[in-house]
Design an enzyme around this catalytic site. Structure first.
Site, PDB file in Angstrom:
ATOM      1  N   HIS D 243       0.881  -1.158   0.000  1.00 13.63           N
ATOM      2  CA  HIS D 243       0.000   0.000   0.000  1.00 13.63           C
ATOM      3  C   HIS D 243       0.925   1.215   0.000  1.00 13.63           C
ATOM      4  O   HIS D 243       1.885   1.253   0.769  1.00 13.63           O
ATOM      5  CB  HIS D 243      -0.877  -0.021   1.247  1.00 13.63           C
ATOM      6  N   ARG D 265      -5.457  10.173  -1.432  1.00 15.45           N
ATOM      7  CA  ARG D 265      -4.901  10.474  -2.748  1.00 15.45           C
ATOM      8  C   ARG D 265      -6.017  10.726  -3.749  1.00 15.45           C
ATOM      9  O   ARG D 265      -5.941  11.631  -4.574  1.00 15.45           O
ATOM     10  CB  ARG D 265      -4.020   9.326  -3.231  1.00 15.45           C
TER      11      ARG D 265
END
Ligand SMILES: Cc1cc2nc3c(=O)[nH]c(=O)nc-3n(C[C@H](O)[C@H](O)[C@H](O)COP(=O)(O)OP(=O)(O)OC[C@H]3O[C@@H](n4cnc5c(N)ncnc54)[C@H](O)[C@@H]3O)c2cc1C
Ligand code: HEM
Ligand code: SF4
Ligand code: F3S
Ligand code: FES
Lengths: 242, 110, 113, 587
Positions: D243, D265
């Protein structure tokens, strides 16, 4: 930061179901450090025999709760700086639960009560049915949602003096779960829930001390949920005699 | 150690007592303010059916309410439970009723 | 004092309610007993009532009235919380109960002396 | 010599290891399908429902529920995401059964997922999906799923063995079937051998041998290490998903490595290097919004060039989106960072790629059966469904779907099974001896070794790999593994002795780390999570192979097997002709 490492004086309760006492350790202070890190550091570096419990380390599993300087807290999300008392920390097993060893308690009574409070969904549909349409803004759903993020950490249970004095009392978390289910349009046994929380250990024992709400790390309010149950049971009692 | 029935009894008796306590306090303040002597007070209450009913009901409510309240405290602080606890609850209730009854009689019936 | 899980307003309000309830319940039999003297020994009742003029007793009476008032208003707050629609300002309400009780008992005290 | 008298023996009919999505669904379904009177036991390393990663699921659960989305589309996304490596039958069943499972979760188990205003389930899209498909409960979906499952399990007559750590799968004498499982009752420190007709393993893998990792602390590859020892084949073992944004808070805290959600994000969060400059657009036109593997590599590249933040990572910065806005939208994350001493809403937070999920696992069929009679594997322990990359949201769908399948299959299979099988006592005592090995040595610091292992795997078998690096990694792991055998544990009090378990954790992690590196060398191309700098191309899809590792004496052999395109071939699709490529509106 200064060059010399600062040492904290950490008192840890050691013992088991038969009793125990505090032992002191000197633990170097770090910039980023939780209570869980302190406890782990002691086990890994000073006393290989120290027992504690954790899993997720990010405040999701509710298995790392302990008494820290007298208050129940989730240790994985409690920064040392937040609770350090001068240079001292005192860490003990969670209150109101039997101790297995050192900082690890037996959480079974907590979960037994969860089940006793009918804290389990009573299906009105099966996997072959469509998913029920539910207005997220309906008042019942809004109410149900307020308690849904409980991680069953038992911190509220440890904070409650009624639990301490009354061994039958189901406690804030279990009752909050009942209230959530009671407000869930999909639950098929509302009366069963009310009955389950109306016995000798039920919601009526709560004295609204509010410590549950003050200490819940997720800012939930079991006191409010329990008040809801009292209202619902009282109405049911006046209407149906139970 | 409260189930729904004891809870309802305690809460309803409490609700019921609300106005009584207010009146009681008011009477006390009024009495003091007016500088009423005992004799004067008794003079007004004694023989009055209204005051008799007022205080009789007050005594019943307070006996029930206190008995249940003490039951909870005794359970939580002293760990008493089961038959012993119920016996204690009833005893407190009956004793209060008896003593309260005598007091009401004294104050309103002579 | 060492900080524990208890040090917050609603817990304080619970403790006060319990203490006042207990106090009233313990006082009640004495109260009944004294009143019933009217029946049996009126002269002793009078004696007690004179005794009540003593300033120390006045202070005790102030405590009693305060206890009764705070127990009642505190109890009414609890009842409202339990039976009326939920309100988030429990702390404020508890403080209000305390304030009103104090007011009443001080009034009583001032009138009494 | 192990004292046989020192082990407690216990029998059951159906034994389940682990209480994640896989374990709990297996228990519930076994109870529904097995004949009346079947004894079901669930054993777990921690407390029921309070350990493992299902609880940690944030984003949600992938399921095609109409509105244009179909099982076919979900399937194609899964195959494409897995770069054509998935076992297609497993992937298909995953997508198809997810629909049933999510209804079961809502209607029978009592989970409540977020709704749209019209009352239907709210769905969103994770990276790599072509439809809004992910069902969720805020960003704490796992808590809702596991709490509800936990209540169901706790309120049923299912035998519970909590804080029981499985340490060995014990076969029958001829080795063809499983007789039972050896445990340590952690609370007492005693051994307990439990015989069962069928056993489901759902211990959830967990790539925690990396310096930065997200999974729960109880997950240390025990299941895969046990399967390896008992001779079962493991597939896709090189496939470790990273991740991109794990919290970086220094080496002294367990907070380091924990995940900062993907949505940051997605919402426009910027990644900045040590010079406080954005760098993701150098690697990918999608910038920070690129898929997990791409962003992880982008960050890693920056770290390798020492363009790093204070603690050696990069920064994620949200402040330009308005601190109050961020605080509102990501309240959970902001609060979590604040508890750790960081200001996510207004400042910068250090992040680093972190090992998140393990695609590899035991070779199973779509009914969760393994090569060994009586052993079933589901969830993150099973390989095949995801191929080289797991789509966000497919993890919990996988564990709940296949846990349920395992429960059903065991409930049926058990009807055909006669008596409990007797274990190979030799294996049993060998396993006990293995676990007792550290008692003979002088106690030393196990954590230091774990630290070394995590460094080795991170540096040599991590986000970007080369043959040279992995060979070195194997060597380093072997040295650490040897050293572990000289590190002792004080055995004077074995009750709840975490240090003993640290040692056992290290044992499993070393064993599996070695396999990861070897499988990594065997795959000479780059697919999904596996990136070889010396073989950066994915290779031809038609000739896709997956790796299979198996114990051979004291060594591990890794072979390649051809992927069977049982449902769809590379270049083709199961979607109807007129279907658009994506149902999502472009950003
Ligand atoms: C932070 C995080 C976020 C995630 N978010 C998502 C998401 O949004 N969507 C998604 O689909 N997936 C997500 N995943 C992945 C998902 O959590 C996993 O794919 C899935 O939950 C695995 O389920 P499982 O039942 O196989 O294992 P787990 O849930 O991990 O359970 C494993 C169980 O086995 C037990 N166990 C381990 N070893 C032993 C032993 N030796 N003996 C006995 N018991 C043992 C453990 O204690 C635990 O109870 C996330 C994972 C993490 C870590
Ligand atoms: C208007 C009058 C009153 C009201 C509204 C009232 C209300 C209440 C309530 C709601 C409780 C329950 C508190 C809880 O469980 O947390 C309670 C408890 C109690 N009450 Fe009262 N009460 C009143 C008068 C009295 C009187 C006059 C006495 C005694 C003489 C009394 C004695 C008690 C006792 C002993 C308790 C138990 C305290 C506890 O459990 O903490 N109450 N009261
Ligand atoms: S209500 Fe809060 S304190 Fe209580 S168990 Fe749930 S999360 Fe923990
Ligand atoms: S602390 Fe306890 S008494 Fe009631 S309000 Fe909370 S449960
Ligand atoms: S370790 Fe899971 S809540 Fe702290």
């Amino acid at each position: 930061m200064s060059d010399s490492v600062k040492l904290m004086d950490v008192a840890i309760w050691r013992g088991d179901a038969t009793g125990g006492a505090y032992e002191h350790f000197e633990v170097p202070a770090q910039e980023s450090q939780t209570i869980l890190d302190v406890v782990s550091w002691i086990q890994q570096n000073q006393d290989a025999n120290l027992t504690y419990r954790y899993a997720c380390r990010v405040g999701m599993c509710g298995s790392c709760a302990m008494m820290v300087n007298g208050t129940p807290r989730w240790t994985c999300r409690t920064h040392v700086k937040k609770v350090l008392d001068g240079n001292k920390l005192t860490v003990a097993p969670l209150r109101n639960l039997p101790v297995i060893k050192d900082l690890a308690t037996d959480m079974d009574p907590f979960f037994d009560k969860w089940v006793e409070a009918e804290g389990v969904h009573h299906p009105s549909k099966t996997r072959d049915d469509a998913i029920e349409l539910i207005d997220p803004k309906s008042s019942a759903r809004v109410e149900a949602n307020t308690g849904i993020e409980c991680i069953n950490c038992s911190i509220c249970y440890a904070a409650c003096d009624t639990v301490a004095g009354n061994t039958d009392y189901l406690g804030p978390a279990a009752l909050q779960r009942s209230w959530t289910l009671y407000n869930d349009a999909r639950d098929a046994d509302k009366q069963g829930i009310l009955d389950a929380v109306s016995g000798t250990g039920g919601c009526h024992n709560c004295h609204s001390q509010g410590s549950c709400a003050v200490h819940c790390p997720n800012d939930l309010n079991p006191m409010k949920a329990i008040a809801g149950l009292k209202r619902a049971t009282a109405m049911s009692f006046l209407k149906n005699g139970r | 150690m409260l189930d729904i029935r004891l809870y309802m009894l305690q809460r309803l008796s409490a609700l019921f007592m609300g106005p009584f306590v207010l009146i009681h306090i008011a009477v006390m303040i009024y009495a003091i303010q007016g500088g009423l002597s005992t004799g004067e007070i008794l003079g007004r209450t004694q023989g009055s059916v209204t005051w008799f009913l007022f205080y009789a009901m007050f005594v019943i409510a307070v006996s029930v309410h206190s008995a249940i309240g003490l039951r909870v405290i005794v359970h939580e602080f002293l760990g008493l439970k089961g038959f012993a606890l119920s016996t204690l609850t009833w005893t407190i209730c009956v004793v209060l009723l008896f003593m309260g009854g005598r007091a009401v009689t004294a104050v309103t019936m002579l | 004092m060492k900080k524990t899980h208890r040090g917050h307003p609603l817990w304080f309000s619970y403790a006060l309610h319990r203490a006042s309830g207990l106090g009233l319940a313990v006082f009640l039999p004495f109260h009944f007993y004294i009143l019933s003297m009217a029946l049996t020994q009126p002269e002793r009742l009078d004696y007690f009532l004179h005794f009540a003029e003593n300033p120390l007793v006045k202070v005790a009476e102030f405590g009693l009235v305060f206890g009764l008032a705070i127990h009642m208003f505190g109890g009414l707050r609890v009842l409202a919380m339990e039976w009326l629609p939920w309100s988030d300002n429990q702390k404020t309400l508890a403080a209000a109960a305390l304030a009103v009780s104090f007011l009443i008992s001080v009034t009583f005290f001032l009138k009494a002396i | 010599m192990p004292l046989k008298s020192d082990i407690e023996r216990h029998d059951t009919d159906i034994l389940i290891l682990g209480t994640g999505g896989a374990g709990m669904f297996a228990a519930l379904h076994a109870q529904q399908t097995a004949p009346k009177g079947t004894k079901i036991t669930i054993a777990v390393k921690g407390l029921i429902g309070k350990c493992g990663c299902t609880r940690m699921v944030q984003g949600g659960y992938n399921v095609a529920l109409g509105g244009g989305d179909t099982v076919e589309r979900h399937f194609m996304d899964t195959i494409n995401g897995g770069k054509w490596l998935p076992n297609q039958d497993m992937a298909w069943k995953l997508c198809e059964q997810a629909v049933v499972r999510v209804r079961e979760l809502e209607n029978e188990i009592g989970c409540f997922f977020d709704r749209n205003d019209n009352g239907t389930l709210h769905q969103k899209a994770f990276a790599g999906q072509t439809a809004d498909r992910t069902v969720h409960k805020g960003d704490l979906t796992g808590i809702e799923i596991i709490n509800r499952l936990m209540e169901q399990v706790l309120s049923r007559p299912i035998e519970k063995l909590q804080e029981h750590r499985a340490i060995g799968l014990i076969p029958t004498k001829d080795g063809t079937a499983l007789a039972g499982v050896l445990f340590i009752d952690m609370r007492t420190g005693k051994f307990r051998f439990v015989r069962a007709k069928t056993v489901m393993m759902g211990t959830g893998g967990g790539p925690t041998m990396y310096k930065y990792h997200t999974p729960s602390g109880d997950k240390t590859m025990d299941g895969l290490a046990m399967a390896l020892r008992v001779g079962l084949p493991l597939r896709d073992m090189e496939m470790v998903q990273f991740h991109p944004t794990g919290l970086l808070a220094g080496e002294d805290t367990k907070m380091t490595g924990t995940v900062l959600e993907e949505g940051l994000r997605g919402a426009g969060g910027q990644l900045l290097n040590g010079a406080e400059q954005r760098f993701m657009f150098d690697t990918d036109p999608r910038g920070e919004r690129a898929t997990r593997d791409v962003v992880s590599r982008g960050i890693y590249a920056e770290m390798r060039e020492n363009n790093t933040s204070e603690n050696g990572g990069v920064y994620i910065s949200m402040a330009h989106l308005g601190p109050d806005n961020v605080r509102k939208k990501f309240s959970g994350m902001v609060k979590r960072c604040a508890d750790s001493g960081f200001d996510l809403a207004g400042g910068k937070v250090e992040v680093v790629p972190t090992a998140h999920y393990f695609m590899g696992g035991v070779v199973v069929d779509a009914d969760t059966r393994t090569e060994m009679e009586g052993l079933y594997v589901a969830g993150e322990d099973a390989g095949g469904a995801h191929g080289s990359n797991r789509l966000g949201g497919n993890g919990v769908a996988n564990s709940t779907v296949y846990g349920g399948v395992a429960g059903d299959v065991m409930g049926m299979d058990i009807r055909k099974m006669g008596a409990l099988r007797d274990p190979d006592e030799m294996v049993l005592s060998a396993e006990i001896e293995r676990a007792q090995a550290p008692f003979a040595n002088k106690p030393a610091n196990i954590q230091a070794l774990r630290h070394n292992l995590q460094e080795a795997m991170w540096e040599d078998v991590g986000v970007m790999r080369t043959e040279y690096g992995m060979e070195r990694g194997i060597k380093r792991v072997a040295d650490i593994s040897d050293e572990l055998m000289t590190v002792g544990v004080d055995s004077s009090n074995l009750a709840f002795n975490l240090t003993w378990h640290d040692w056992l954790n290290m044992r499993s992690l070393c064993d599996v780390s070695d396999v990861i590196a070897k499988a990594g060398i065997a795959r000479e191309n780059s697919r999904g999570a596996h990136f070889r700098e010396d073989f950066p191309e994915p290779g031809s899809m038609e000739s896709s192979y997956f790796t299979v590792a198996r114990k051979n004496g004291d060594d591990v052999d890794v072979t390649r097997e051809q992927v069977q395109f049982t449902i769809v071939k590379p270049g083709e699709t199961v979607l109807p002709d007129h279907e658009p490529e994506t149902l999502l509106e472009a950003h």
